[in-house]
Design a protein around this motif. Structure first.
Motif, PDB file in Angstrom:
ATOM      1  N   THR A   1       0.854  -1.188   0.000  1.00  0.00           N
ATOM      2  CA  THR A   1       0.000   0.000   0.000  1.00  0.00           C
ATOM      3  C   THR A   1       0.886   1.233   0.000  1.00  0.00           C
ATOM      4  O   THR A   1       2.020   1.199   0.493  1.00  0.00           O
ATOM      5  CB  THR A   1      -0.938   0.038   1.222  1.00  0.00           C
ATOM      6  N   LEU A   2       0.364   2.309  -0.527  1.00  0.00           N
ATOM      7  CA  LEU A   2       1.145   3.528  -0.718  1.00  0.00           C
ATOM      8  C   LEU A   2       0.310   4.739  -0.335  1.00  0.00           C
ATOM      9  O   LEU A   2      -0.847   4.861  -0.742  1.00  0.00           O
ATOM     10  CB  LEU A   2       1.536   3.633  -2.200  1.00  0.00           C
ATOM     11  N   HIS A   3       0.910   5.634   0.463  1.00  0.00           N
ATOM     12  CA  HIS A   3       0.311   6.935   0.787  1.00  0.00           C
ATOM     13  C   HIS A   3       1.412   7.967   0.577  1.00  0.00           C
ATOM     14  O   HIS A   3       2.476   7.876   1.183  1.00  0.00           O
ATOM     15  CB  HIS A   3      -0.206   6.968   2.224  1.00  0.00           C
ATOM     16  N   ALA A   4       1.147   8.934  -0.301  1.00  0.00           N
ATOM     17  CA  ALA A   4       2.174   9.906  -0.665  1.00  0.00           C
ATOM     18  C   ALA A   4       1.517  11.229  -1.017  1.00  0.00           C
ATOM     19  O   ALA A   4       0.295  11.341  -1.091  1.00  0.00           O
ATOM     20  CB  ALA A   4       2.968   9.377  -1.860  1.00  0.00           C
ATOM     21  N   HIS A   5       2.347  12.228  -1.224  1.00  0.00           N
ATOM     22  CA  HIS A   5       1.877  13.484  -1.791  1.00  0.00           C
ATOM     23  C   HIS A   5       2.934  14.017  -2.740  1.00  0.00           C
ATOM     24  O   HIS A   5       4.107  13.656  -2.631  1.00  0.00           O
ATOM     25  CB  HIS A   5       1.481  14.509  -0.714  1.00  0.00           C
ATOM     26  N   VAL A   6       2.487  14.831  -3.675  1.00  0.00           N
ATOM     27  CA  VAL A   6       3.388  15.412  -4.661  1.00  0.00           C
ATOM     28  C   VAL A   6       3.061  16.895  -4.794  1.00  0.00           C
ATOM     29  O   VAL A   6       1.905  17.278  -4.907  1.00  0.00           O
ATOM     30  CB  VAL A   6       3.308  14.676  -6.025  1.00  0.00           C
ATOM     31  N   ALA A   7       4.097  17.714  -4.700  1.00  0.00           N
ATOM     32  CA  ALA A   7       3.958  19.164  -4.871  1.00  0.00           C
ATOM     33  C   ALA A   7       4.476  19.520  -6.263  1.00  0.00           C
ATOM     34  O   ALA A   7       5.634  19.272  -6.584  1.00  0.00           O
ATOM     35  CB  ALA A   7       4.736  19.905  -3.797  1.00  0.00           C
ATOM     36  N   ILE A   8       3.596  20.096  -7.080  1.00  0.00           N
ATOM     37  CA  ILE A   8       3.918  20.455  -8.459  1.00  0.00           C
ATOM     38  C   ILE A   8       4.067  21.961  -8.541  1.00  0.00           C
ATOM     39  O   ILE A   8       3.172  22.698  -8.129  1.00  0.00           O
ATOM     40  CB  ILE A   8       2.789  20.014  -9.416  1.00  0.00           C
ATOM     41  N   THR A   9       5.195  22.423  -9.075  1.00  0.00           N
ATOM     42  CA  THR A   9       5.397  23.848  -9.311  1.00  0.00           C
ATOM     43  C   THR A   9       5.234  24.091 -10.801  1.00  0.00           C
ATOM     44  O   THR A   9       5.983  23.557 -11.613  1.00  0.00           O
ATOM     45  CB  THR A   9       6.793  24.306  -8.840  1.00  0.00           C
ATOM     46  N   THR A  10       4.219  24.887 -11.157  1.00  0.00           N
ATOM     47  CA  THR A  10       3.887  25.120 -12.557  1.00  0.00           C
ATOM     48  C   THR A  10       4.637  26.327 -13.106  1.00  0.00           C
ATOM     49  O   THR A  10       5.271  27.069 -12.354  1.00  0.00           O
ATOM     50  CB  THR A  10       2.368  25.323 -12.716  1.00  0.00           C
ATOM     51  N   VAL A  11       4.519  26.527 -14.408  1.00  0.00           N
ATOM     52  CA  VAL A  11       5.183  27.646 -15.075  1.00  0.00           C
ATOM     53  C   VAL A  11       4.731  28.988 -14.515  1.00  0.00           C
ATOM     54  O   VAL A  11       5.529  29.915 -14.399  1.00  0.00           O
ATOM     55  CB  VAL A  11       4.932  27.579 -16.604  1.00  0.00           C
ATOM     56  N   ASP A  12       3.439  29.089 -14.120  1.00  0.00           N
ATOM     57  CA  ASP A  12       2.944  30.363 -13.581  1.00  0.00           C
ATOM     58  C   ASP A  12       3.250  30.515 -12.089  1.00  0.00           C
ATOM     59  O   ASP A  12       2.726  31.394 -11.430  1.00  0.00           O
ATOM     60  CB  ASP A  12       1.455  30.553 -13.874  1.00  0.00           C
ATOM     61  N   ARG A  13       4.098  29.648 -11.560  1.00  0.00           N
ATOM     62  CA  ARG A  13       4.575  29.668 -10.169  1.00  0.00           C
ATOM     63  C   ARG A  13       3.506  29.216  -9.165  1.00  0.00           C
ATOM     64  O   ARG A  13       3.656  29.417  -7.968  1.00  0.00           O
ATOM     65  CB  ARG A  13       5.137  31.033  -9.768  1.00  0.00           C
ATOM     66  N   SER A  14       2.438  28.593  -9.629  1.00  0.00           N
ATOM     67  CA  SER A  14       1.475  27.983  -8.716  1.00  0.00           C
ATOM     68  C   SER A  14       2.130  26.746  -8.108  1.00  0.00           C
ATOM     69  O   SER A  14       2.980  26.106  -8.734  1.00  0.00           O
ATOM     70  CB  SER A  14       0.215  27.544  -9.459  1.00  0.00           C
ATOM     71  N   VAL A  15       1.733  26.405  -6.901  1.00  0.00           N
ATOM     72  CA  VAL A  15       2.164  25.149  -6.273  1.00  0.00           C
ATOM     73  C   VAL A  15       0.892  24.362  -5.977  1.00  0.00           C
ATOM     74  O   VAL A  15       0.058  24.797  -5.180  1.00  0.00           O
ATOM     75  CB  VAL A  15       2.981  25.383  -4.992  1.00  0.00           C
ATOM     76  N   ILE A  16       0.760  23.226  -6.658  1.00  0.00           N
ATOM     77  CA  ILE A  16      -0.418  22.374  -6.538  1.00  0.00           C
ATOM     78  C   ILE A  16       0.009  21.088  -5.840  1.00  0.00           C
ATOM     79  O   ILE A  16       0.945  20.425  -6.288  1.00  0.00           O
ATOM     80  CB  ILE A  16      -1.014  22.066  -7.920  1.00  0.00           C
TER      81      ILE A  16
END
Length: 170
Positions: A93-108
């Motif tokens: 089983t897996l529990h994780a998170h990922v922070a994505i930094t987009t070109v417009d500097r948003s962090v999702i």
């Protein structure tokens, strides 16, 4: 008297139209399909320990990579919060998170929950499948919401993973 009733009816109609315009503008947009690919580089750090016979627990492992797919395109920092691998059963089983930094500097930030299959002490690759959900977004994409599925193939020795995702965003 007729003049007053006509003005009141016209005024009421104008107020109704104005309210409908405000409600329509405030209504959320309909969900939009999204799909793309992801890459997670080699595992960095983390803590591994045997939590029982044939059961490995992995916590706080990092990986750096990318996502490519619509608004979820950018550099990515993956954190494996916890992965439990049962060698006897060949699954995990897996529990994780990922922070994505987009070109417009948003962090999702996405939360991932899933399963690992094909696990053995000698496995070269394993399959990882599961679901994702947007848990936060900062910057120009602060309004973003969404959820979906992912599937990937992980090099079990290095932690490198390639895969695809799909879902709905709004």
């Amino acid at each position: 008297m007729t003049k007053r009733v006509t003005v009141t009816v016209v005024g009421l109609a104008a107020l109704t139209v104005a309210c409908l315009v405000v409600v329509a503008a405030a209504a959320p947009s309909p969900p939009t399909p999204i799909s793309g690919t992801f890459f997670k580089g080699p595992a960095v750090g983390g803590r591994d320990r045997f939590a029982g016979q044939n059961v490995l627990q992995v916590r706080d492992e990092k990986g750096f990579g990318t996502l490519s797919g619509g608004v979820l395109t950018g550099s990515a920092e993956y954190t494996i919060d916890e992965e439990i691998i049962n060698f006897a059963g060949g699954v995990g089983t897996l529990h994780a998170h990922v922070a994505i930094t987009t070109v417009d500097r948003s962090v999702i930030t996405l939360r991932l929950s899933g399963f690992t299959s094909g696990v053995s002490p000698t496995a070269q690759t394993v399959t990882v499948t599961g679901s994702w959900v947007v848990v936060s977004a900062i910057g120009p994409s602060a309004h973003l919401q969404g959820q979906g599925q992912f599937t990937g193939v992980e090099n079990f020795q290095t932690g490198e993973t390639n895969g695809a995702f799909s879902g709905l965003i709004h």
